[in-house]
Design an enzyme around this catalytic site. Structure first.
Site, mmCIF file in Angstrom:
data_model
loop_
_atom_site.group_PDB
_atom_site.id
_atom_site.type_symbol
_atom_site.label_atom_id
_atom_site.label_comp_id
_atom_site.label_asym_id
_atom_site.label_seq_id
_atom_site.Cartn_x
_atom_site.Cartn_y
_atom_site.Cartn_z
ATOM 1 N N PRO A 193 0.821 -1.218 0.000
ATOM 2 C CA PRO A 193 0.000 0.000 0.000
ATOM 3 C C PRO A 193 0.851 1.262 0.000
ATOM 4 C CG PRO A 193 -0.081 -1.097 2.153
ATOM 5 C CD PRO A 193 0.710 -1.980 1.246
ATOM 6 N N ASP A 194 0.315 2.300 -0.616
ATOM 7 C CA ASP A 194 0.975 3.601 -0.585
ATOM 8 C C ASP A 194 0.539 4.309 0.698
ATOM 9 O OD1 ASP A 194 1.901 6.124 -0.834
ATOM 10 O OD2 ASP A 194 1.026 6.516 -2.799
ATOM 11 N N PHE A 195 1.471 4.415 1.636
ATOM 12 C CA PHE A 195 1.107 4.891 2.966
ATOM 13 C C PHE A 195 0.640 6.342 2.988
ATOM 14 C CE2 PHE A 195 4.044 1.371 3.723
ATOM 15 C CZ PHE A 195 3.186 0.565 4.441
ATOM 16 N N ARG A 196 1.008 7.069 1.966
ATOM 17 C CA ARG A 196 0.639 8.470 1.985
ATOM 18 C C ARG A 196 -0.625 8.778 1.201
ATOM 19 N NH1 ARG A 196 5.074 11.001 4.293
ATOM 20 N NH2 ARG A 196 6.820 9.581 4.240
ATOM 21 N N ASN A 209 11.320 3.373 0.010
ATOM 22 C CA ASN A 209 10.494 2.233 0.406
ATOM 23 C C ASN A 209 11.165 1.410 1.503
ATOM 24 O OD1 ASN A 209 8.781 3.099 -1.598
ATOM 25 N ND2 ASN A 209 9.600 1.694 -3.128
ATOM 26 N N ASP A 231 10.276 -1.898 2.052
ATOM 27 C CA ASP A 231 9.875 -3.288 1.845
ATOM 28 C C ASP A 231 11.004 -4.227 1.426
ATOM 29 O OD1 ASP A 231 10.189 -2.687 -0.975
ATOM 30 O OD2 ASP A 231 8.214 -1.752 -0.883
ATOM 31 N N HIS A 280 14.503 5.230 4.481
ATOM 32 C CA HIS A 280 13.537 5.126 5.575
ATOM 33 C C HIS A 280 13.633 3.808 6.324
ATOM 34 C CE1 HIS A 280 10.895 8.290 3.308
ATOM 35 N NE2 HIS A 280 11.888 8.842 3.961
#
Ligand SMILES: [Zn+2]
Length: 243
Positions: free
Chosen positions: A30-33, A98, A100, A115
């Site tokens: 998912p795109d967290f923003r 990312n 992930d 991040h």
């Protein structure tokens, strides 16, 4: 446009790729923003460091449901293409926003994670590192994992209000100042300092290409803007490289 991009890559001797959420969404991350994403279900402050320390149990329930499953995601064609480009010497390094780990899973060797990475955890007191499998097992038994020393265990990612790891930022700056081509993929370039790297590169004479399916904060600065679906675009370009 495809040919122009291929030519730029072939002419470059130091190409840096900066990737954002758009590279991982085709892998189901998912795109967290994005406003329609996770925040409809979880509080907006779920990635806020104060929230983590005030409600670790609720963060860990989110972690169990959303973050840990990300570790099982598979790289998509974009990750694979970038790994292939690195192996052939067309790409020097990938700088990613990312968490992930999908670039490494696809085979990219030189990856700067701005991040952090969700597969690593650490004690916030003694710094001992824990792997995600250990955390998964702990979460079967309790709501919040703790270190043997009594410290709270946290994911090795950058929360909002925290500063980015300085080694990663240093590396990213160094590459941005050294490159002659920077390619931004799947990032809207609104988060700093990530958005500062293309500016650095550009100031230093590098060419800037932005591939994103919508507008970005730095469109005015780039030499080539490609507003296309990333997977589709990369698959075309990959074919051209191989023919
Ligand atoms: Zn500890």
């Amino acid at each position: 446009m495809y040919q122009e991009f291929v030519d730029l890559l072939r002419q470059s001797s130091y190409c840096v790729v900066l990737t954002g959420a758009g590279v991982s969404t085709p892998s189901g991350i998912p795109d967290f923003r994005s406003p329609t994403g996770l925040y409809s279900k979880y509080p907006q402050e779920i990635f806020d460091i104060d929230y983590f320390y005030s409600s670790p149990a609720s963060f860990y329930s989110f972690c169990k449901e959303v973050l840990l499953p990300m570790i099982d995601a598979q790289p998509n064609l974009v990750h694979e293409f970038l790994a292939w480009l690195e192996e052939r010497g067309y790409v020097k390094v990938v700088i990613t926003q990312n968490i992930d780990g999908l670039h490494q899973k696809a085979g990219s060797k030189d990856v700067v994670e701005l991040h952090g990475n969700i597969s690593r955890f650490k004690c916030d007191k003694c710094g001992k590192l824990y792997d995600h499998n250990w955390v998964r097992r702990e979460l079967e038994k309790k709501a919040v994992p703790h270190c043997l020393c009594g410290g709270l265990i946290r994911p090795d990612i950058v929360f909002f209000k925290e500063s980015l790891p300085w080694e990663a930022v240093n590396m990213a700056e160094m590459h941005s100042l050294s490159c002659d081509l920077m390619v931004v993929m799947g990032s809207s370039l609104v988060v700093y300092p990530a958005a500062s790297f293309p500016i650095l590169a550009k100031k230093n004479g590098a060419k800037l290409v932005i591939i994103n399916n919508s507008e970005t904060g730095l469109d005015f600065l780039c030499d080539l803007k490609i507003e296309k679906d990333l997977v589709e675009f990369c698959s075309q370009v990959w074919k051209m490289f191989q023919s």
